[in-house]
Design an enzyme around this catalytic site. Structure first.
Site, PDB file in Angstrom:
ATOM      1  N   LYS A 145       5.668  83.875  38.368  1.00 54.05           N
ATOM      2  CA  LYS A 145       5.825  85.328  38.243  1.00 54.05           C
ATOM      3  C   LYS A 145       5.846  85.766  36.781  1.00 54.05           C
ATOM      4  CE  LYS A 145      10.836  85.337  39.210  1.00 54.05           C
ATOM      5  NZ  LYS A 145      10.971  83.949  38.746  1.00 54.05           N
TER       6      LYS A 145
ATOM      7  N   ARG B  89      17.317  90.277  42.051  1.00 51.13           N
ATOM      8  CA  ARG B  89      17.496  88.975  42.683  1.00 51.13           C
ATOM      9  C   ARG B  89      18.553  89.019  43.778  1.00 51.13           C
ATOM     10  NH1 ARG B  89      15.517  85.821  37.855  1.00 51.13           N
ATOM     11  NH2 ARG B  89      15.439  83.639  38.451  1.00 51.13           N
TER      12      ARG B  89
ATOM     13  N   ARG C 222       6.805  71.717  33.576  1.00 53.41           N
ATOM     14  CA  ARG C 222       6.746  72.898  32.704  1.00 53.41           C
ATOM     15  C   ARG C 222       7.369  72.621  31.343  1.00 53.41           C
ATOM     16  NH1 ARG C 222       9.004  78.734  34.521  1.00 53.41           N
ATOM     17  NH2 ARG C 222      11.072  77.793  34.505  1.00 53.41           N
TER      18      ARG C 222
ATOM     19  N   ARG D 127      12.803  73.482  29.403  1.00 52.39           N
ATOM     20  CA  ARG D 127      13.859  74.497  29.555  1.00 52.39           C
ATOM     21  C   ARG D 127      15.099  73.816  30.093  1.00 52.39           C
ATOM     22  NH1 ARG D 127      12.381  80.063  32.647  1.00 52.39           N
ATOM     23  NH2 ARG D 127      14.261  79.631  33.823  1.00 52.39           N
TER      24      ARG D 127
ATOM     25  N   ARG E  98      18.549  76.253  41.908  1.00 54.63           N
ATOM     26  CA  ARG E  98      17.956  77.582  41.732  1.00 54.63           C
ATOM     27  C   ARG E  98      17.153  77.990  42.972  1.00 54.63           C
ATOM     28  NH1 ARG E  98      14.729  76.307  36.627  1.00 54.63           N
ATOM     29  NH2 ARG E  98      13.898  78.404  36.747  1.00 54.63           N
TER      30      ARG E  98
HETATM   31  P1  AMP Z   1      14.179  83.127  35.133  1.00 54.19           P
HETATM   32  O1  AMP Z   1      13.596  82.955  33.772  1.00 54.19           O
HETATM   33  O2  AMP Z   1      13.751  84.404  35.797  1.00 54.19           O
HETATM   34  O3  AMP Z   1      13.961  81.915  36.009  1.00 54.19           O
HETATM   35  O4  AMP Z   1      15.771  83.268  34.930  1.00 54.19           O
HETATM   36  C1  AMP Z   1      16.522  82.217  34.350  1.00 54.19           C
HETATM   37  C2  AMP Z   1      17.989  82.359  34.734  1.00 54.19           C
HETATM   38  O5  AMP Z   1      18.504  83.593  34.218  1.00 54.19           O
HETATM   39  C3  AMP Z   1      18.267  82.410  36.224  1.00 54.19           C
HETATM   40  O6  AMP Z   1      18.336  81.121  36.813  1.00 54.19           O
HETATM   41  C4  AMP Z   1      19.615  83.129  36.238  1.00 54.19           C
HETATM   42  O7  AMP Z   1      20.675  82.269  35.862  1.00 54.19           O
HETATM   43  C5  AMP Z   1      19.453  84.152  35.122  1.00 54.19           C
HETATM   44  N1  AMP Z   1      18.890  85.421  35.645  1.00 54.19           N
HETATM   45  C6  AMP Z   1      17.664  85.951  35.375  1.00 54.19           C
HETATM   46  N2  AMP Z   1      17.472  87.106  36.025  1.00 54.19           N
HETATM   47  C7  AMP Z   1      18.612  87.316  36.739  1.00 54.19           C
HETATM   48  C8  AMP Z   1      19.039  88.326  37.647  1.00 54.19           C
HETATM   49  N3  AMP Z   1      18.239  89.356  37.968  1.00 54.19           N
HETATM   50  N4  AMP Z   1      20.274  88.210  38.202  1.00 54.19           N
HETATM   51  C9  AMP Z   1      21.095  87.193  37.890  1.00 54.19           C
HETATM   52  N5  AMP Z   1      20.748  86.192  37.057  1.00 54.19           N
HETATM   53  C10 AMP Z   1      19.517  86.248  36.483  1.00 54.19           C
END
Ligand code: AMP
Length: 177
Positions: free
Chosen positions: A15, A90, A126, A158, A169
Protein backbone atom coordinates in the site's frame (compact mmCIF):
# COMPACT_ATOMS: atom_id res chain seq x y z
CA UNK A 1 -12.93 17.25 -8.06
CA UNK A 2 -10.71 16.39 -5.09
CA UNK A 3 -9.51 12.79 -4.94
CA UNK A 4 -9.51 11.68 -1.30
CA UNK A 5 -8.06 8.19 -1.35
CA UNK A 6 -7.54 5.63 1.41
CA UNK A 7 -5.12 2.83 0.61
CA UNK A 8 -6.02 -0.20 2.74
CA UNK A 9 -4.27 -3.54 2.98
CA UNK A 10 -2.25 -5.68 5.40
CA UNK A 11 1.45 -5.01 6.15
CA UNK A 12 3.46 -5.96 3.07
CA UNK A 13 0.55 -5.66 0.63
CA UNK A 14 2.31 -2.78 -1.11
CA UNK A 15 0.00 0.00 0.00
CA UNK A 16 2.88 2.39 0.66
CA UNK A 17 4.35 1.76 -2.79
CA UNK A 18 1.00 2.08 -4.55
CA UNK A 19 0.05 5.14 -2.49
CA UNK A 20 3.30 6.83 -3.51
CA UNK A 21 2.76 6.06 -7.22
CA UNK A 22 -0.87 7.13 -7.15
CA UNK A 23 0.00 10.36 -5.32
CA UNK A 24 2.80 11.17 -7.79
CA UNK A 25 0.61 10.52 -10.86
CA UNK A 26 -2.21 12.71 -9.53
CA UNK A 27 -0.03 15.36 -7.86
CA UNK A 28 -1.45 14.67 -4.40
CA UNK A 29 0.24 14.55 -0.99
CA UNK A 30 0.78 11.03 0.34
CA UNK A 31 0.14 10.84 4.06
CA UNK A 32 1.56 7.73 5.70
CA UNK A 33 0.95 7.38 9.43
CA UNK A 34 3.74 4.78 9.60
CA UNK A 35 6.20 7.27 8.04
CA UNK A 36 5.06 10.06 10.38
CA UNK A 37 5.58 7.77 13.39
CA UNK A 38 8.98 6.51 12.19
CA UNK A 39 10.15 10.11 11.69
CA UNK A 40 8.96 10.95 15.20
CA UNK A 41 10.87 7.94 16.59
CA UNK A 42 14.02 9.02 14.74
CA UNK A 43 13.59 12.60 15.91
CA UNK A 44 13.11 11.47 19.51
CA UNK A 45 9.94 13.55 19.91
CA UNK A 46 7.26 12.93 22.52
CA UNK A 47 5.16 11.18 19.86
CA UNK A 48 8.13 9.03 18.89
CA UNK A 49 8.82 8.04 22.48
CA UNK A 50 5.17 7.05 22.95
CA UNK A 51 5.11 5.02 19.72
CA UNK A 52 8.46 3.22 19.60
CA UNK A 53 7.84 0.26 21.92
CA UNK A 54 4.39 -0.34 20.46
CA UNK A 55 5.69 -0.29 16.89
CA UNK A 56 8.60 -2.62 17.72
CA UNK A 57 6.13 -5.11 19.21
CA UNK A 58 3.82 -4.95 16.17
CA UNK A 59 0.95 -3.31 18.07
CA UNK A 60 -1.15 -0.26 17.27
CA UNK A 61 -0.49 3.20 18.63
CA UNK A 62 -3.51 4.45 20.59
CA UNK A 63 -6.46 5.79 18.64
CA UNK A 64 -6.36 9.12 20.49
CA UNK A 65 -2.75 9.78 19.53
CA UNK A 66 -2.96 8.75 15.89
CA UNK A 67 -6.32 10.44 15.27
CA UNK A 68 -4.81 13.67 16.63
CA UNK A 69 -1.86 13.34 14.24
CA UNK A 70 -4.12 12.77 11.21
CA UNK A 71 -6.58 15.48 12.21
CA UNK A 72 -3.75 18.01 12.38
CA UNK A 73 -2.23 16.83 9.08
CA UNK A 74 -5.54 17.00 7.20
CA UNK A 75 -5.99 20.63 8.23
CA UNK A 76 -3.04 21.77 6.13
CA UNK A 77 -3.90 23.53 2.85
CA UNK A 78 -1.98 21.06 0.64
CA UNK A 79 -4.80 18.50 1.04
CA UNK A 80 -7.45 20.81 -0.43
CA UNK A 81 -7.13 19.12 -3.84
CA UNK A 82 -7.17 15.66 -2.28
CA UNK A 83 -4.78 13.24 -0.59
CA UNK A 84 -3.71 9.61 -0.43
CA UNK A 85 -3.81 8.12 3.07
CA UNK A 86 -1.57 5.13 3.71
CA UNK A 87 -1.91 3.19 6.97
CA UNK A 88 -4.95 5.03 8.34
CA UNK A 89 -7.61 4.15 9.41
CA UNK A 90 -6.69 0.87 11.12
CA UNK A 91 -9.51 0.62 13.67
CA UNK A 92 -13.23 1.31 13.65
CA UNK A 93 -12.69 4.32 15.95
CA UNK A 94 -10.17 5.75 13.47
CA UNK A 95 -12.58 5.20 10.57
CA UNK A 96 -15.38 6.99 12.45
CA UNK A 97 -13.03 9.88 13.27
CA UNK A 98 -11.84 10.12 9.66
CA UNK A 99 -15.41 10.28 8.42
CA UNK A 100 -15.99 13.22 10.72
CA UNK A 101 -12.69 14.94 9.82
CA UNK A 102 -13.23 14.83 6.04
CA UNK A 103 -17.01 15.32 6.03
CA UNK A 104 -18.71 16.30 3.73
CA UNK A 105 -16.03 15.21 1.25
CA UNK A 106 -16.26 11.75 -0.33
CA UNK A 107 -13.63 9.07 0.15
CA UNK A 108 -12.38 6.46 -2.29
CA UNK A 109 -11.16 3.26 -0.60
CA UNK A 110 -8.75 0.90 -2.33
CA UNK A 111 -8.23 -2.42 -0.55
CA UNK A 112 -5.26 -4.55 -1.56
CA UNK A 113 -5.74 -8.25 -0.80
CA UNK A 114 -2.70 -10.55 -0.47
CA UNK A 115 -2.47 -14.01 1.22
CA UNK A 116 -0.65 -14.08 4.60
CA UNK A 117 2.16 -16.43 3.52
CA UNK A 118 3.04 -14.12 0.62
CA UNK A 119 3.09 -11.17 3.04
CA UNK A 120 5.48 -12.98 5.39
CA UNK A 121 7.71 -13.87 2.44
CA UNK A 122 7.73 -10.29 1.08
CA UNK A 123 8.37 -8.62 4.42
CA UNK A 124 11.22 -11.04 5.13
CA UNK A 125 12.93 -9.71 2.00
CA UNK A 126 12.00 -6.04 2.37
CA UNK A 127 14.74 -3.50 2.93
CA UNK A 128 14.30 0.22 3.45
CA UNK A 129 16.75 3.06 2.98
CA UNK A 130 18.06 4.26 6.32
CA UNK A 131 18.48 7.75 4.86
CA UNK A 132 15.42 8.53 2.65
CA UNK A 133 13.03 5.74 3.65
CA UNK A 134 12.60 4.38 0.09
CA UNK A 135 11.41 0.78 0.00
CA UNK A 136 13.39 -1.93 -1.75
CA UNK A 137 11.75 -5.26 -2.61
CA UNK A 138 14.90 -6.89 -1.24
CA UNK A 139 16.57 -10.14 -2.09
CA UNK A 140 19.59 -8.71 -0.32
CA UNK A 141 21.58 -10.96 2.01
CA UNK A 142 23.52 -9.84 5.07
CA UNK A 143 26.79 -10.57 3.28
CA UNK A 144 25.76 -8.44 0.34
CA UNK A 145 25.43 -4.81 1.40
CA UNK A 146 23.29 -2.82 -1.01
CA UNK A 147 22.52 0.80 -1.57
CA UNK A 148 19.32 2.72 -2.10
CA UNK A 149 18.56 3.21 -5.80
CA UNK A 150 17.12 6.65 -5.07
CA UNK A 151 19.74 8.29 -2.85
CA UNK A 152 22.62 5.83 -2.38
CA UNK A 153 21.92 5.45 1.36
CA UNK A 154 22.47 2.14 3.13
CA UNK A 155 19.55 -0.32 3.08
CA UNK A 156 18.41 -1.69 6.41
CA UNK A 157 15.78 -4.12 7.70
CA UNK A 158 12.85 -2.30 9.32
CA UNK A 159 12.88 -3.06 13.04
CA UNK A 160 9.33 -4.48 12.86
CA UNK A 161 9.95 -6.74 9.84
CA UNK A 162 11.22 -9.76 11.83
CA UNK A 163 9.04 -12.82 11.20
CA UNK A 164 7.71 -12.87 14.76
CA UNK A 165 6.66 -9.20 14.67
CA UNK A 166 5.27 -9.57 11.12
CA UNK A 167 2.98 -12.39 12.31
CA UNK A 168 1.85 -10.21 15.21
CA UNK A 169 1.14 -7.30 12.84
CA UNK A 170 -0.89 -9.58 10.54
CA UNK A 171 -2.88 -10.86 13.48
CA UNK A 172 -3.57 -7.29 14.67
CA UNK A 173 -4.62 -6.38 11.10
CA UNK A 174 -7.05 -9.32 10.94
CA UNK A 175 -8.52 -8.50 14.34
CA UNK A 176 -8.64 -4.68 14.41
CA UNK A 177 -8.51 -3.49 10.82
P1 AMP B 1 3.10 0.87 8.60
O1 AMP B 1 4.31 1.55 8.06
O2 AMP B 1 1.82 1.41 8.02
O3 AMP B 1 3.20 -0.63 8.50
O4 AMP B 1 3.04 1.22 10.17
C1 AMP B 1 4.08 0.83 11.04
C2 AMP B 1 3.57 0.81 12.48
O5 AMP B 1 3.16 2.12 12.86
C3 AMP B 1 2.36 -0.07 12.72
O6 AMP B 1 2.71 -1.43 12.92
C4 AMP B 1 1.79 0.57 13.98
O7 AMP B 1 2.53 0.22 15.14
C5 AMP B 1 2.03 2.06 13.73
N1 AMP B 1 0.88 2.66 13.02
C6 AMP B 1 0.86 3.16 11.75
N2 AMP B 1 -0.35 3.62 11.42
C7 AMP B 1 -1.13 3.42 12.52
C8 AMP B 1 -2.50 3.66 12.82
N3 AMP B 1 -3.33 4.19 11.91
N4 AMP B 1 -2.97 3.31 14.05
C9 AMP B 1 -2.15 2.78 14.98
N5 AMP B 1 -0.85 2.51 14.76
C10 AMP B 1 -0.34 2.82 13.54
Amino acid sequence: MALNVIMMGPPGAGKGTQAERFAAVHGLPKISTGDILREAVQGGTELGRAAKGIMDAGGLVSDDIIIGVVRERLQRPDVDGGFVLDGFPRTVAQAVALDEIVSPRDLIVLDIVVPDEELVRRLGMRRVCGRCGAISAGGVTASEPAMCERCGGALVVRSDDSEEVVRQRLSVYGRDT
